[in-house]
Write a protein that holds these residues in place. Structure first.
Motif, PDB file in Angstrom:
ATOM      1  N   TYR A  52      -6.009   3.504  -5.078  1.00  0.00           N
ATOM      2  CA  TYR A  52      -6.799   3.994  -3.942  1.00  0.00           C
ATOM      3  C   TYR A  52      -7.429   5.303  -4.397  1.00  0.00           C
ATOM      4  O   TYR A  52      -6.767   6.141  -5.033  1.00  0.00           O
ATOM      5  CB  TYR A  52      -5.861   4.242  -2.757  1.00  0.00           C
ATOM      6  N   TRP A  62     -17.899   7.054   4.372  1.00  0.00           N
ATOM      7  CA  TRP A  62     -18.680   6.835   5.600  1.00  0.00           C
ATOM      8  C   TRP A  62     -19.681   7.943   5.884  1.00  0.00           C
ATOM      9  O   TRP A  62     -20.461   7.852   6.820  1.00  0.00           O
ATOM     10  CB  TRP A  62     -17.740   6.654   6.802  1.00  0.00           C
ATOM     11  N   TRP A  93      -0.228   6.361   7.985  1.00  0.00           N
ATOM     12  CA  TRP A  93      -0.289   5.906   6.586  1.00  0.00           C
ATOM     13  C   TRP A  93       0.640   6.782   5.749  1.00  0.00           C
ATOM     14  O   TRP A  93       1.578   6.312   5.145  1.00  0.00           O
ATOM     15  CB  TRP A  93      -1.733   5.955   6.074  1.00  0.00           C
ATOM     16  N   ARG A 121     -15.544  -1.222   0.436  1.00  0.00           N
ATOM     17  CA  ARG A 121     -15.695   0.083   1.062  1.00  0.00           C
ATOM     18  C   ARG A 121     -16.336   1.118   0.133  1.00  0.00           C
ATOM     19  O   ARG A 121     -16.714   2.192   0.545  1.00  0.00           O
ATOM     20  CB  ARG A 121     -14.320   0.585   1.538  1.00  0.00           C
ATOM     21  N   HIS A 138      -6.210  11.383  -2.052  1.00  0.00           N
ATOM     22  CA  HIS A 138      -6.617  11.103  -0.661  1.00  0.00           C
ATOM     23  C   HIS A 138      -7.663  12.128  -0.224  1.00  0.00           C
ATOM     24  O   HIS A 138      -8.165  12.892  -1.051  1.00  0.00           O
ATOM     25  CB  HIS A 138      -5.391  11.061   0.272  1.00  0.00           C
ATOM     26  N   HIS A 139      -7.989  12.162   1.067  1.00  0.00           N
ATOM     27  CA  HIS A 139      -9.100  13.018   1.516  1.00  0.00           C
ATOM     28  C   HIS A 139      -8.877  14.500   1.210  1.00  0.00           C
ATOM     29  O   HIS A 139      -9.835  15.244   1.052  1.00  0.00           O
ATOM     30  CB  HIS A 139      -9.343  12.871   3.027  1.00  0.00           C
ATOM     31  N   GLU A 162      -1.717  11.949   7.343  1.00  0.00           N
ATOM     32  CA  GLU A 162      -2.561  12.411   6.227  1.00  0.00           C
ATOM     33  C   GLU A 162      -3.824  13.119   6.724  1.00  0.00           C
ATOM     34  O   GLU A 162      -4.556  13.707   5.944  1.00  0.00           O
ATOM     35  CB  GLU A 162      -2.884  11.248   5.278  1.00  0.00           C
ATOM     36  N   TRP A 163      -4.036  13.078   8.034  1.00  0.00           N
ATOM     37  CA  TRP A 163      -5.177  13.773   8.643  1.00  0.00           C
ATOM     38  C   TRP A 163      -4.751  15.081   9.316  1.00  0.00           C
ATOM     39  O   TRP A 163      -5.543  15.705  10.025  1.00  0.00           O
ATOM     40  CB  TRP A 163      -5.868  12.861   9.674  1.00  0.00           C
ATOM     41  N   HIS A 212       0.762   5.394   0.563  1.00  0.00           N
ATOM     42  CA  HIS A 212       0.089   6.658   0.849  1.00  0.00           C
ATOM     43  C   HIS A 212       1.072   7.770   0.562  1.00  0.00           C
ATOM     44  O   HIS A 212       2.068   7.927   1.270  1.00  0.00           O
ATOM     45  CB  HIS A 212      -0.367   6.722   2.305  1.00  0.00           C
ATOM     46  N   GLU A 236      -9.154  -3.033   8.744  1.00  0.00           N
ATOM     47  CA  GLU A 236      -8.169  -1.969   8.666  1.00  0.00           C
ATOM     48  C   GLU A 236      -7.397  -1.946   9.980  1.00  0.00           C
ATOM     49  O   GLU A 236      -7.940  -1.776  11.054  1.00  0.00           O
ATOM     50  CB  GLU A 236      -8.946  -0.700   8.325  1.00  0.00           C
ATOM     51  N   ASP A 286     -12.256   4.735  -0.642  1.00  0.00           N
ATOM     52  CA  ASP A 286     -12.216   5.105   0.778  1.00  0.00           C
ATOM     53  C   ASP A 286     -13.039   6.377   0.967  1.00  0.00           C
ATOM     54  O   ASP A 286     -13.486   6.996   0.008  1.00  0.00           O
ATOM     55  CB  ASP A 286     -10.744   5.336   1.190  1.00  0.00           C
ATOM     56  N   PHE A 290       0.878  -1.167   0.000  1.00  0.00           N
ATOM     57  CA  PHE A 290       0.000   0.000   0.000  1.00  0.00           C
ATOM     58  C   PHE A 290       0.917   1.218   0.000  1.00  0.00           C
ATOM     59  O   PHE A 290       1.954   1.213   0.677  1.00  0.00           O
ATOM     60  CB  PHE A 290      -0.824  -0.018   1.294  1.00  0.00           C
ATOM     61  N   TRP A 304      -9.535   0.892  -4.989  1.00  0.00           N
ATOM     62  CA  TRP A 304      -9.688   0.724  -3.531  1.00  0.00           C
ATOM     63  C   TRP A 304     -10.322   2.038  -3.051  1.00  0.00           C
ATOM     64  O   TRP A 304      -9.624   3.047  -2.906  1.00  0.00           O
ATOM     65  CB  TRP A 304      -8.309   0.534  -2.920  1.00  0.00           C
TER      66      TRP A 304
END
Ligand code: JFZ
Length: 472
Positions: free
Chosen positions: A175, A229, A312, A259, A132-133, A84-85, A63, A285, A226, A61, A224
């Protein structure tokens, strides 16, 4: 009076409990909820693309994005949460965060080196964060300016990445985070008509980008997904159903994780009747199914794992949590395979395009082990035997041998094996010493013992077990 009060409360409590019991046992009585937008398929896929996914078993994986620049540090402060957050931990306004793109210049990015490292580690597939986010795209996207084209680097990163890994025979997966902190039309919740309008635009944007990725990188084997939610996405079960269907139509063989999906009732990963959506369960996870949870073998599944506790993307300071050793990671890989799953191990490259020393060392050590014992991993799955304390059984799809990967040697150096009725051990030997048989003893009617000679080792090792039918 007091007595009456209590008993009344008790009665209400009991009624509530009964109602709850009835609700949770409804599926047992054959009560099926009508689901229109559940799984595309209710069985395991049997096509060659999915078969290949199963034989791979071990993946890398990656990131990588703007978050590698601050590496968990903002204005002199280290944040121990996932790197990453960071915009969330440090409450960084998005305009400020987004300007990191002007500092993104991975001048030492050499994907051939990455691919070689992955190959030597034994990875058969790779999953890289295309977006990513935070919304930053590693490829030049027509649908946003917030991409690698608008950085000082100004080159596509994904094309050379896909080429390098493909060259090494490693399957490439993308991803993709649906959730997007950058996009003006992303909504966490739909609370008004204007939210609804914005989210419709966002859905088109998502579809456009996914189509674009498939068009630019037709070698890709799957997505993949993500960041699915939030209420907004969960309200759109029909859309995710149609999107999955559409992507698979334009890219036959495409593999999609669970997911991605919600059904029209907002149930995620599994629909309201408990049926898996997508091609494999990706909810494991930083955890694995329990070794006793053999029911999991009914579906395809993958666990994704970090090397530190929860990082990550690249984080400068790995000392704040336990960093897993190669042996611990190998154990998780074998644990996954023994239950018919894949194991996706994460790496977080630095902003300059290089991989940190600790990760290189871990990859190398795992690779040395895989080179010797990979046979017990690739194309293997659940062996159908009761797990014992010394380690895990795995069984190749073809042939009758069973592998025993040993992590704990008992003090008496005798490994217990409980065989199904009618089976007995024909032969047992170390995978790296096939010419010397290990002594087998009988413990009782059901249990045999494999005797290990003095074996001082700092690594797990593999025993091959040949079984035969008992003569009656
Ligand atoms: C998500 C991301 O937020 C994270 O940054 C990383 O990319 C990881 C692979 O995926 O994190 C999650 C997703 C799901 C759960 C927890 C963290 N979960 O289901 O418990």
């Amino acid at each position: 009076m007091i007595f009456l009060k209590i008993s009344l409360r008790n009665i209400i409590y009991m009624i509530k409990a009964i109602i709850f019991q009835i609700i949770i046992s409804l599926p047992l009585f054959g009560q099926v909820i009508t689901v229109k937008y559940g799984p595309l398929l209710t069985e395991k896929r049997t096509d060659t693309a999915m078969e290949k996914w199963r034989t791979n078993r071990f993946g890398q994986f990656i990131h990588w994005g703007l978050y590698a620049i601050p590496g968990g540090e903002w204005e002199g402060k280290i944040y121990t949460g996932a790197a990453e957050w960071l915009p969330v931990w440090a409450a960084i306004p998005s305009a400020h965060w987004d300007s990191l793109q002007y500092d993104f210049n991975p001048s030492r990015f050499d994907p051939k080196k990455w691919a070689k490292m992955a190959k030597h580690m034994g990875a058969r597939y790779v999953t890289i964060t295309t977006k990513h986010h935070d919304g930053f795209c590693l490829w030049p996207s027509k649908f946003t300016e917030f991409d690698v084209e608008s950085t000082p680097y100004n080159n596509d990163l994904l094309r050379p990445f896909v080429d390098a890994y493909t060259e090494e025979g490693i399957d490439v997966y993308f991803y993709y985070s649906i959730l997007d902190w950058h996009h003006p039309n992303w909504r966490k919740e739909i609370k008004s008509d204007s939210d609804q309008f914005a989210f419709e635009q966002f859905k088109s944007f998502t579809k456009n980008q996914l189509e674009e990725l498939l068009k630019l990188y037709p070698e890709v084997k799957g997505f993949w997904f993500d960041g699915t939610w939030d209420q907004s996405w969960k309200l759109n079960g029909q859309f995710s159903y149609e999107l999955e269907n559409y992507l698979k139509k334009i890219h036959p063989g495409l593999i999609v994780n669970s997911r991605m999906r919600a059904d029209e009732h907002g149930s995620r990963h599994r629909d309201s009747n408990g049926r898996l959506m997508g091609d494999y369960e990706s909810g494991y996870e930083r955890r694995l199914p329990d070794t006793g949870d053999t029911a999991i073998i009914q579906v395809d599944w993958e666990s994704c794992m970090t090397i530190p506790e929860n990082q990550w993307g690249f984080h400068k300071d790995w000392t704040t949590s336990h960093v897993k050793s190669p042996n611990e990671l190998i154990e998780m890989l074998i644990h996954s395979v023994s239950l018919g799953g894949n194991f996706l191990l994460n790496f977080g490259p630095k902003a300059d395009g290089t991989i940190r020393r600790e990760e290189k060392r871990i990859a190398k050590e795992i690779g040395q082990w895989m080179e010797k014992y990979g046979e017990a991993v690739y194309n293997c799955g659940h062996a159908g035997l009761d797990k014992q304390d010394w380690g895990y059984y795995t069984k190749p799809k073809v042939g009758d041998n069973i592998y025993m990967t040993v992590f704990n040697i008992p003090i008496n150096k005798k490994l217990k094996i409980r065989l199904p009725k009618g089976e007995q051990i024909n032969k047992a030997y170390l995978l790296d010493r096939p010419n010397r048989s290990l002594e087998i003893q009988s413990y009782n009617k059901e249990i045999s013992l494999v005797q290990i000679k003095t074996r001082s080792t700092s690594h797990p090792f593999v025993i091959v077990l040949e079984l035969k039918r008992k003569e009656s």
